[in-house]
Design an enzyme around this catalytic site. Sequence first.
Site, PDB file in Angstrom:
ATOM      1  N   GLU A 154       1.336   2.393  12.842  1.00 21.91           N
ATOM      2  CA  GLU A 154       0.199   2.328  11.723  1.00 21.91           C
ATOM      3  C   GLU A 154      -0.568   1.466  12.980  1.00 21.91           C
ATOM      4  O   GLU A 154      -0.761   0.270  12.728  1.00 21.91           O
ATOM      5  CB  GLU A 154       0.719   1.477  11.188  1.00 21.91           C
ATOM      6  CG  GLU A 154      -0.456   1.854   9.323  1.00 21.91           C
ATOM      7  CD  GLU A 154      -1.119   0.707   9.395  1.00 21.91           C
ATOM      8  OE1 GLU A 154      -2.248   1.352  10.002  1.00 21.91           O
ATOM      9  OE2 GLU A 154      -0.917  -0.513   8.965  1.00 21.91           O
ATOM     10  N   ASP A 199       0.672  -1.339   0.077  1.00 15.54           N
ATOM     11  CA  ASP A 199       0.267  -0.038   0.473  1.00 15.54           C
ATOM     12  C   ASP A 199       1.041   0.810  -0.073  1.00 15.54           C
ATOM     13  O   ASP A 199       1.367   1.419   1.041  1.00 15.54           O
ATOM     14  CB  ASP A 199      -1.251  -0.021   1.215  1.00 15.54           C
ATOM     15  CG  ASP A 199      -2.051   1.188   1.349  1.00 15.54           C
ATOM     16  OD1 ASP A 199      -2.123   2.198   0.198  1.00 15.54           O
ATOM     17  OD2 ASP A 199      -2.801   0.947   1.690  1.00 15.54           O
ATOM     18  N   GLU A 201     -10.016  -3.475  15.407  1.00 12.21           N
ATOM     19  CA  GLU A 201      -8.934  -3.639  15.762  1.00 12.21           C
ATOM     20  C   GLU A 201      -8.716  -3.335  17.033  1.00 12.21           C
ATOM     21  O   GLU A 201      -8.134  -3.424  18.089  1.00 12.21           O
ATOM     22  CB  GLU A 201      -8.354  -3.972  14.958  1.00 12.21           C
ATOM     23  CG  GLU A 201      -7.889  -4.030  13.382  1.00 12.21           C
ATOM     24  CD  GLU A 201      -7.771  -4.428  12.716  1.00 12.21           C
ATOM     25  OE1 GLU A 201      -6.028  -3.839  12.761  1.00 12.21           O
ATOM     26  OE2 GLU A 201      -6.833  -5.659  12.034  1.00 12.21           O
ATOM     27  N   ARG A 238       0.043   4.663   1.906  1.00  7.84           N
ATOM     28  CA  ARG A 238       0.240   3.915   3.311  1.00  7.84           C
ATOM     29  C   ARG A 238       1.823   4.742   3.449  1.00  7.84           C
ATOM     30  O   ARG A 238       2.158   5.338   4.458  1.00  7.84           O
ATOM     31  CB  ARG A 238      -0.102   2.464   4.164  1.00  7.84           C
ATOM     32  CG  ARG A 238       0.401   2.138   4.908  1.00  7.84           C
ATOM     33  CD  ARG A 238      -0.275   0.938   5.579  1.00  7.84           C
ATOM     34  NE  ARG A 238       0.733   0.169   6.820  1.00  7.84           N
ATOM     35  CZ  ARG A 238       1.712   0.104   6.122  1.00  7.84           C
ATOM     36  NH1 ARG A 238       2.501  -0.430   5.785  1.00  7.84           N
ATOM     37  NH2 ARG A 238       2.286  -0.399   8.012  1.00  7.84           N
ATOM     38  N   ASP A 295       5.407  -5.759  19.444  1.00  6.88           N
ATOM     39  CA  ASP A 295       4.756  -6.584  18.723  1.00  6.88           C
ATOM     40  C   ASP A 295       4.456  -7.453  19.315  1.00  6.88           C
ATOM     41  O   ASP A 295       5.051  -7.722  19.814  1.00  6.88           O
ATOM     42  CB  ASP A 295       5.250  -6.653  17.665  1.00  6.88           C
ATOM     43  CG  ASP A 295       3.963  -6.616  16.542  1.00  6.88           C
ATOM     44  OD1 ASP A 295       3.719  -6.009  15.056  1.00  6.88           O
ATOM     45  OD2 ASP A 295       2.481  -7.763  16.448  1.00  6.88           O
ATOM     46  N   SER A 297       2.756 -10.608  18.266  1.00  8.11           N
ATOM     47  CA  SER A 297       2.659 -11.576  17.231  1.00  8.11           C
ATOM     48  C   SER A 297       3.987 -11.768  16.775  1.00  8.11           C
ATOM     49  O   SER A 297       5.315 -11.159  17.044  1.00  8.11           O
ATOM     50  CB  SER A 297       2.214 -10.523  15.689  1.00  8.11           C
ATOM     51  OG  SER A 297       2.017 -11.671  14.612  1.00  8.11           O
ATOM     52  N   GLY A 309       3.235  -1.604  16.971  1.00 10.17           N
ATOM     53  CA  GLY A 309       2.651  -2.691  16.272  1.00 10.17           C
ATOM     54  C   GLY A 309       3.877  -2.664  15.178  1.00 10.17           C
ATOM     55  O   GLY A 309       2.946  -2.620  14.289  1.00 10.17           O
ATOM     56  N   ILE A 362       2.936  -4.070  24.366  1.00 10.45           N
ATOM     57  CA  ILE A 362       2.757  -2.406  24.710  1.00 10.45           C
ATOM     58  C   ILE A 362       2.269  -2.450  26.412  1.00 10.45           C
ATOM     59  O   ILE A 362       3.222  -1.765  27.283  1.00 10.45           O
ATOM     60  CB  ILE A 362       2.571  -1.796  24.081  1.00 10.45           C
ATOM     61  CG1 ILE A 362       3.137   0.027  24.455  1.00 10.45           C
ATOM     62  CG2 ILE A 362       0.788  -1.152  24.322  1.00 10.45           C
ATOM     63  CD1 ILE A 362       4.801   0.372  24.307  1.00 10.45           C
ATOM     64  N   GLU A 363       1.171  -3.253  26.787  1.00  9.16           N
ATOM     65  CA  GLU A 363       0.737  -2.943  28.042  1.00  9.16           C
ATOM     66  C   GLU A 363       1.583  -3.561  28.993  1.00  9.16           C
ATOM     67  O   GLU A 363       1.306  -3.474  30.410  1.00  9.16           O
ATOM     68  CB  GLU A 363      -0.662  -2.871  28.148  1.00  9.16           C
ATOM     69  CG  GLU A 363      -1.737  -1.853  27.836  1.00  9.16           C
ATOM     70  CD  GLU A 363      -2.115  -2.152  26.141  1.00  9.16           C
ATOM     71  OE1 GLU A 363      -2.822  -1.789  25.443  1.00  9.16           O
ATOM     72  OE2 GLU A 363      -0.958  -3.217  25.700  1.00  9.16           O
ATOM     73  N   HIS A 382      -5.448  -0.331   1.063  1.00  8.30           N
ATOM     74  CA  HIS A 382      -6.011  -1.520   1.305  1.00  8.30           C
ATOM     75  C   HIS A 382      -6.882  -1.406   2.003  1.00  8.30           C
ATOM     76  O   HIS A 382      -7.172  -2.046   2.687  1.00  8.30           O
ATOM     77  CB  HIS A 382      -5.021  -2.678   2.803  1.00  8.30           C
ATOM     78  CG  HIS A 382      -4.374  -1.559   3.973  1.00  8.30           C
ATOM     79  ND1 HIS A 382      -3.403  -0.561   3.406  1.00  8.30           N
ATOM     80  CD2 HIS A 382      -4.814  -2.514   4.920  1.00  8.30           C
ATOM     81  CE1 HIS A 382      -3.272  -1.318   4.961  1.00  8.30           C
ATOM     82  NE2 HIS A 382      -4.109  -1.465   5.554  1.00  8.30           N
TER      83      HIS A 382
END
Length: 530
Positions: free
Chosen positions: A304, A211, A313, A214, A260, A262, A238, A288-289, A470
Amino acid sequence: MAHSESSSGILDTASDAGWEDVESDDDSQPIVGLFSTTVYPDVHSMLKESRDRHNFDLVKVKKELDLDLIETIKLVNYIRSQVKAGNLQPNVSSKSLFDEDLYLKPTLEDDALLYNLEDLEDDVGTVGNTKQNAEKQVVELQEELDRLQGQFSEYRSAVQRSMTEQLSLEDETVVPDPATGLETVDKAREADLDYFSSYSYNAIHESMLKDAVRTDAYRDFIYDNKHLFKDKVVLDVGCGTGILSMFCAKAEAKLVIAVDNSSIIEKAREIVYENGFGNVIRCIHGKIEEVSLPVSKVDIIVSEWMGYGLLFEAMLDSVLWARDHYLTPGGLMVPSHVTLRISPFADSDLVCSQISFWKSVYGFKMSSMLTNIYDEVLVSPAKPSSVAADSVVFLQLPLHTASVEELTFVKDVEVTLTKDIHELDGWVVWFDVFFMPSHTSLIPEDAVPSHMKRQGYVAFTTGPDGPETHWQQCLLLINHGKDAVAIKKGQVIKVQVGYRKKEEKSRSLDIEMQWDEGDAGKGSQRWSLQ
C-alpha cells in the site's frame, strides 16, 4: 553536534573505573516503577508493586525465559518502551520479542533498575529461597559479581556501539559541498529520516487501518483469490503494522516477507507473533533497496504505497525497484493498476473558508497568512456538487510494466463543463486503484472502479463521488488576481498537467498546470505537496 551529559558519560572511556564500582554503598537506591513514574525506595518494593497492582512478575518472567543479565536488561528496556507507547500489558511470551540490540539502549535515562538487576535473585516475593550457608553465599555472590562485572562490560560496549552507529547515521546528513568544501546539510537524507520516523507513531497507522475503503479492498482481493496466494512467497513492501502480510498468511501463503524501514516493524513483529503467524511471516527492518531477503525471487508483491495525489512520498519508486529485483517472471503486483483523474471545480464557500477567512479574523486583518497560500496543494474532501465537469484520466500506470521515469510527466487532456460556473476556482485531482488477478490483465483506458466492480473485480476510488478515504482529494486553488469570469456549460478547457519531484531524491511533489478556458482566458500555476 551537542550531546547530553548522560550520553557522553557512557562513551567517555576516562570514566571506565566507575564500572568496576557500579554498586552503591547504599542498598536502598530509588527505583522508578516499570508501569508508572512512581519512585520506590528499592528493587523489592518496586517488584512487589508490579505484581500486586499490574499483575506482572519480572522475576518469574526472567526465570521462565531463562534470561541472562544482558537479556534481562533488554527485557526491562522493552517493557519500559512498551509502557511509554501506551501498552500497559506488553507481550513477554518469548525472548525473541525483545532480542533486538536497540533494547540495550536505556529507555529511561539513568535507570537505576538496570544496575540492580542482581537483586532480582534475592526478591523473596517470588523466589522464596531458603537460608543457605553464609560462607557458600559469599562465594556464590563473589562469583556472581565477577560474572556481572563482565556482562556490564559487554553491556557498556554494546551501548557504545549502538550510540556510535546512531550518531554516525545522524552525522551522515552533513556532507561536504563539492564546490566549496564546506559542510552542508543533506536535506534529502534528512527528509528521508523524517519520513520514516513519521511512520513510527500509532496515529498514522490508525488512520490507514480505519480507512475501510482501502483496507477492505486489499482484504477482499486476497481472500477472494486465495488460490493465487496459496503456497506462494509474498513480499510486503512498507508493511507498517503487518495487516496486509497477515491477510496473505491467512490466505495460506508459504512465506511472507514484511519489510519496513520505520521502527513500526518492531510492533509488527509482535503483532505477527501475537496472532500466531510467526512461522509464516518474517519481518525485516530496513529499506527494500538495502536489506537482504531470505529468497532470491518472490511470486507476489503486495504494497500500500499510494500517497496524496498518488505519488507524494515517492514510495512507488521503491516498489518498482523491488519488482525489478525480486518479482519472478509472471509474478503478480497487488494492486496491479492505478489511474490519476482531474476535473475543474467551482466552490466559493471553500475559497472563502481557505482564503477570505484570513482577511478578517475576529475583526483583525491577518494578511500575512495569505503569503504563498495558493502555492500549496490543499488535501481536503471536495463536494461532488463543486465538480464542474466529468473527470478525465491523465495518467494510467500498469504496475507490472511502469518505470520510475514515467512518474515524471506532462500530459495533455480536455475537460468539458457540465454546468455554468461563476469562475474556475481550481482543480481537483484524485486516483483510482484496481486489483487484477494476472500480470497480463488489462483495464480500459477510462476505467471506472464502480464499473469494474460490477464485472467482479476489486477496485476503489479516492474521488469525491466515492466514500471518503484518508487520502481525500488534492485541491489546487487558482490565484486569479483578477475579477471573476463566468464560464458556460459546454465550454471545453484544454489542460496540460505535469508531475515532478521537487528535487532529486525528494519525497515532495510539484504539480504544474497550464489551461485554456477559451474566451475566459488562459492560466498557469504550480502547487507543491510537501
